[in-house]
Design a protein around this motif. Structure first.
Motif, PDB file in Angstrom:
ATOM      1  N   ILE A  89       0.866  -1.178   0.000  1.00 18.91           N
ATOM      2  CA  ILE A  89       0.000   0.000   0.000  1.00 18.91           C
ATOM      3  C   ILE A  89       0.903   1.228   0.000  1.00 18.91           C
ATOM      4  CG2 ILE A  89      -1.747   1.279   1.302  1.00 18.91           C
ATOM      5  CD1 ILE A  89      -2.710  -1.458   2.376  1.00 18.91           C
ATOM      6  N   GLY A  90       0.704   2.111  -0.976  1.00 17.70           N
ATOM      7  CA  GLY A  90       1.546   3.292  -1.149  1.00 17.70           C
ATOM      8  C   GLY A  90       1.588   4.206   0.059  1.00 17.70           C
ATOM      9  N   ASP A  91       2.665   4.968   0.142  1.00 17.21           N
ATOM     10  CA  ASP A  91       2.930   5.830   1.294  1.00 17.21           C
ATOM     11  C   ASP A  91       2.031   7.052   1.417  1.00 17.21           C
ATOM     12  OD1 ASP A  91       4.963   4.208   2.272  1.00 17.21           O
ATOM     13  OD2 ASP A  91       6.519   5.253   1.133  1.00 17.21           O
ATOM     14  N   SER A  92       1.159   7.299   0.439  1.00 17.61           N
ATOM     15  CA  SER A  92       0.256   8.450   0.524  1.00 17.61           C
ATOM     16  C   SER A  92      -1.163   8.059   0.912  1.00 17.61           C
ATOM     17  CB  SER A  92       0.215   9.188  -0.821  1.00 17.61           C
ATOM     18  OG  SER A  92       1.486   9.716  -1.123  1.00 17.61           O
ATOM     19  N   VAL A  93      -1.433   6.759   0.990  1.00 16.89           N
ATOM     20  CA  VAL A  93      -2.782   6.305   1.339  1.00 16.89           C
ATOM     21  C   VAL A  93      -3.096   6.713   2.775  1.00 16.89           C
ATOM     22  CG1 VAL A  93      -4.277   4.299   1.698  1.00 16.89           C
ATOM     23  CG2 VAL A  93      -2.797   4.409  -0.313  1.00 16.89           C
ATOM     24  N   THR A  94      -4.223   7.401   2.961  1.00 17.15           N
ATOM     25  CA  THR A  94      -4.646   7.796   4.303  1.00 17.15           C
ATOM     26  C   THR A  94      -5.848   6.988   4.780  1.00 17.15           C
ATOM     27  OG1 THR A  94      -6.050   9.568   3.432  1.00 17.15           O
ATOM     28  CG2 THR A  94      -3.789  10.160   4.056  1.00 17.15           C
ATOM     29  N   THR A  95      -6.663   6.489   3.832  1.00 20.59           N
ATOM     30  CA  THR A  95      -7.888   5.776   4.193  1.00 20.59           C
ATOM     31  C   THR A  95      -8.005   4.470   3.430  1.00 20.59           C
ATOM     32  OG1 THR A  95      -9.018   7.887   4.570  1.00 20.59           O
ATOM     33  CG2 THR A  95     -10.409   5.941   4.289  1.00 20.59           C
ATOM     34  N   ILE A  96      -8.299   3.406   4.172  1.00 15.68           N
ATOM     35  CA  ILE A  96      -8.634   2.112   3.586  1.00 15.68           C
ATOM     36  C   ILE A  96     -10.109   1.912   3.872  1.00 15.68           C
ATOM     37  CG2 ILE A  96      -8.221  -0.378   3.619  1.00 15.68           C
ATOM     38  CD1 ILE A  96      -5.346   0.259   4.557  1.00 15.68           C
ATOM     39  N   GLY A  97     -10.902   1.881   2.822  1.00 20.93           N
ATOM     40  CA  GLY A  97     -12.354   1.885   2.940  1.00 20.93           C
ATOM     41  C   GLY A  97     -12.955   0.630   3.549  1.00 20.93           C
ATOM     42  N   LYS A  98     -14.249   0.739   3.829  1.00 19.71           N
ATOM     43  CA  LYS A  98     -15.037  -0.336   4.429  1.00 19.71           C
ATOM     44  C   LYS A  98     -14.958  -1.586   3.543  1.00 19.71           C
ATOM     45  CE  LYS A  98     -19.814  -1.406   5.427  1.00 19.71           C
ATOM     46  NZ  LYS A  98     -21.149  -1.027   5.013  1.00 19.71           N
ATOM     47  N   GLU A  99     -14.585  -2.705   4.147  1.00 18.60           N
ATOM     48  CA  GLU A  99     -14.514  -4.014   3.499  1.00 18.60           C
ATOM     49  C   GLU A  99     -13.643  -4.005   2.249  1.00 18.60           C
ATOM     50  OE1 GLU A  99     -18.698  -4.917   3.124  1.00 18.60           O
ATOM     51  OE2 GLU A  99     -18.858  -5.369   5.263  1.00 18.60           O
ATOM     52  N   PRO A 114       1.441   1.601   5.554  1.00 23.49           N
ATOM     53  CA  PRO A 114       2.301   2.735   5.887  1.00 23.49           C
ATOM     54  C   PRO A 114       1.715   3.603   6.992  1.00 23.49           C
ATOM     55  CG  PRO A 114       1.111   3.176   3.866  1.00 23.49           C
ATOM     56  CD  PRO A 114       0.769   1.767   4.262  1.00 23.49           C
ATOM     57  N   ASP A 115       2.565   4.400   7.615  1.00 26.50           N
ATOM     58  CA  ASP A 115       2.110   5.252   8.718  1.00 26.50           C
ATOM     59  C   ASP A 115       1.236   6.410   8.238  1.00 26.50           C
ATOM     60  OD1 ASP A 115       4.033   6.900   7.573  1.00 26.50           O
ATOM     61  OD2 ASP A 115       5.268   7.045   9.377  1.00 26.50           O
ATOM     62  N   SER A 116       1.125   6.595   6.923  1.00 25.19           N
ATOM     63  CA  SER A 116       0.226   7.627   6.396  1.00 25.19           C
ATOM     64  C   SER A 116      -1.244   7.256   6.601  1.00 25.19           C
ATOM     65  CB  SER A 116       0.476   7.841   4.896  1.00 25.19           C
ATOM     66  OG  SER A 116       0.258   6.634   4.177  1.00 25.19           O
ATOM     67  N   VAL A 117      -1.526   5.953   6.793  1.00 23.78           N
ATOM     68  CA  VAL A 117      -2.906   5.498   6.969  1.00 23.78           C
ATOM     69  C   VAL A 117      -3.411   5.942   8.331  1.00 23.78           C
ATOM     70  CG1 VAL A 117      -4.436   3.491   7.139  1.00 23.78           C
ATOM     71  CG2 VAL A 117      -2.640   3.538   5.404  1.00 23.78           C
ATOM     72  N   THR A 118      -4.455   6.760   8.317  1.00 24.65           N
ATOM     73  CA  THR A 118      -5.038   7.265   9.560  1.00 24.65           C
ATOM     74  C   THR A 118      -6.404   6.651   9.835  1.00 24.65           C
ATOM     75  OG1 THR A 118      -5.971   9.171   8.386  1.00 24.65           O
ATOM     76  CG2 THR A 118      -3.811   9.465   9.444  1.00 24.65           C
ATOM     77  N   GLN A 119      -6.969   5.972   8.817  1.00 21.10           N
ATOM     78  CA  GLN A 119      -8.292   5.379   9.008  1.00 21.10           C
ATOM     79  C   GLN A 119      -8.366   4.043   8.264  1.00 21.10           C
ATOM     80  OE1 GLN A 119     -11.579   7.672   7.442  1.00 21.10           O
ATOM     81  NE2 GLN A 119     -13.034   6.620   8.747  1.00 21.10           N
ATOM     82  N   ILE A 120      -8.665   2.991   9.017  1.00 18.67           N
ATOM     83  CA  ILE A 120      -8.968   1.684   8.452  1.00 18.67           C
ATOM     84  C   ILE A 120     -10.420   1.420   8.831  1.00 18.67           C
ATOM     85  CG2 ILE A 120      -8.441  -0.780   8.434  1.00 18.67           C
ATOM     86  CD1 ILE A 120      -5.553  -0.058   9.209  1.00 18.67           C
ATOM     87  N   CYS A 121     -11.285   1.440   7.850  1.00 17.79           N
ATOM     88  CA  CYS A 121     -12.723   1.343   8.106  1.00 17.79           C
ATOM     89  C   CYS A 121     -13.155  -0.077   8.465  1.00 17.79           C
ATOM     90  CB  CYS A 121     -13.502   1.844   6.890  1.00 17.79           C
ATOM     91  SG  CYS A 121     -13.201   3.595   6.555  1.00 17.79           S
ATOM     92  N   ASN A 122     -14.389  -0.188   8.972  1.00 19.02           N
ATOM     93  CA  ASN A 122     -14.935  -1.471   9.428  1.00 19.02           C
ATOM     94  C   ASN A 122     -14.785  -2.563   8.375  1.00 19.02           C
ATOM     95  OD1 ASN A 122     -15.751  -0.321  11.816  1.00 19.02           O
ATOM     96  ND2 ASN A 122     -17.852   0.018  11.143  1.00 19.02           N
ATOM     97  N   THR A 132      -0.365 -16.009   6.336  1.00 22.97           N
ATOM     98  CA  THR A 132       0.824 -16.615   6.946  1.00 22.97           C
ATOM     99  C   THR A 132       2.057 -15.752   6.787  1.00 22.97           C
ATOM    100  OG1 THR A 132       1.305 -17.806   4.893  1.00 22.97           O
ATOM    101  CG2 THR A 132      -0.019 -18.958   6.555  1.00 22.97           C
ATOM    102  N   GLY A 133       1.918 -14.613   6.117  1.00 20.05           N
ATOM    103  CA  GLY A 133       3.075 -13.741   5.874  1.00 20.05           C
ATOM    104  C   GLY A 133       3.304 -12.780   7.008  1.00 20.05           C
ATOM    105  N   SER A 134       4.096 -11.772   6.729  1.00 13.95           N
ATOM    106  CA  SER A 134       4.416 -10.764   7.737  1.00 13.95           C
ATOM    107  C   SER A 134       3.523  -9.545   7.566  1.00 13.95           C
ATOM    108  CB  SER A 134       5.881 -10.340   7.612  1.00 13.95           C
ATOM    109  OG  SER A 134       6.116  -9.752   6.340  1.00 13.95           O
ATOM    110  N   LEU A 135       3.169  -8.955   8.695  1.00 15.39           N
ATOM    111  CA  LEU A 135       2.375  -7.733   8.713  1.00 15.39           C
ATOM    112  C   LEU A 135       3.268  -6.633   9.274  1.00 15.39           C
ATOM    113  CD1 LEU A 135      -0.211  -6.013   8.589  1.00 15.39           C
ATOM    114  CD2 LEU A 135      -0.786  -6.881  10.851  1.00 15.39           C
ATOM    115  N   THR A 136       3.449  -5.575   8.482  1.00 11.79           N
ATOM    116  CA  THR A 136       4.268  -4.453   8.926  1.00 11.79           C
ATOM    117  C   THR A 136       3.410  -3.205   8.922  1.00 11.79           C
ATOM    118  OG1 THR A 136       6.224  -5.455   7.907  1.00 11.79           O
ATOM    119  CG2 THR A 136       6.367  -3.116   8.467  1.00 11.79           C
ATOM    120  N   ILE A 137       3.353  -2.540  10.062  1.00 14.00           N
ATOM    121  CA  ILE A 137       2.679  -1.250  10.177  1.00 14.00           C
ATOM    122  C   ILE A 137       3.775  -0.243  10.489  1.00 14.00           C
ATOM    123  CG2 ILE A 137       0.935   0.106  11.372  1.00 14.00           C
ATOM    124  CD1 ILE A 137      -0.480  -2.553  11.984  1.00 14.00           C
ATOM    125  N   ARG A 138       4.032   0.647   9.545  1.00 10.69           N
ATOM    126  CA  ARG A 138       5.153   1.584   9.714  1.00 10.69           C
ATOM    127  C   ARG A 138       4.684   2.870  10.317  1.00 10.69           C
ATOM    128  NH1 ARG A 138       7.535   1.689   3.808  1.00 10.69           N
ATOM    129  NH2 ARG A 138       5.472   2.448   3.524  1.00 10.69           N
TER     130      ARG A 138
END
Length: 138
Positions: A89-99, A114-122, A132-138
């Motif tokens: 997910i690109g570094d400018s994404v701020t919102t990941i929409g519902k579902e 990326p740390d640019s994400v400020t909202q992850i919707c329901n 089974t992979g790695s999850l990175t939240i920067r």
């Protein structure tokens, strides 16, 4: 363009388009471009629209969302169950929409938010079992 439908959302500078749908039938890796050219004008891709790639089981490799995208719409990649590669997910994404990625149960590699994400919707990643992979939240 390349079986992806775009909608012009800003017809003056800075020019922008939204990915509004697709007719792709088979692809391994989906590298969404950061811009497209139409009638000699270069448009930046800033939004992946609601339902743009919903139920695209053809997507079996990596999914790379460029830094030009600022928002991923509701249900944008919902039920893309064949997605088994890296999800970037690109570094400018701020919102990941519902579902947005609901039902993408094939994810087996890495996911970077990326740390640019400020909202992850329901339900953005609801029913993504088998990860089974790695999850990175920067």
């Amino acid at each position: 363009i390349h079986n992806i439908q775009y909608t012009i959302t800003n017809n003056f500078q800075p020019y922008a388009v939204t990915i509004s749908g697709n007719t792709i039938s088979s692809i391994n890796t989906l590298l969404i471009p950061s811009s497209v050219t139409y009638n000699g004008i270069n448009y930046s891709i800033t939004y992946i629209g609601n339902n743009a790639f919903q139920s695209c089981s053809f997507l079996t490799g990596d999914l790379i969302i460029p830094n030009s995208v600022t928002s991923i719409g509701n249900n944008a990649f919902q039920y893309c169950s064949g997605l088994t590669g890296i999800l970037t997910i690109g570094d400018s994404v701020t919102t990941i929409g519902k579902e947005a990625f609901q039902g993408c149960f094939g994810l087996t590699r890495s996911l970077t938010i990326p740390d640019s994400v400020t909202q992850i919707c329901n339900g953005a990643f609801r029913s993504c079992s088998g990860f089974t992979g790695s999850l990175t939240i920067r």
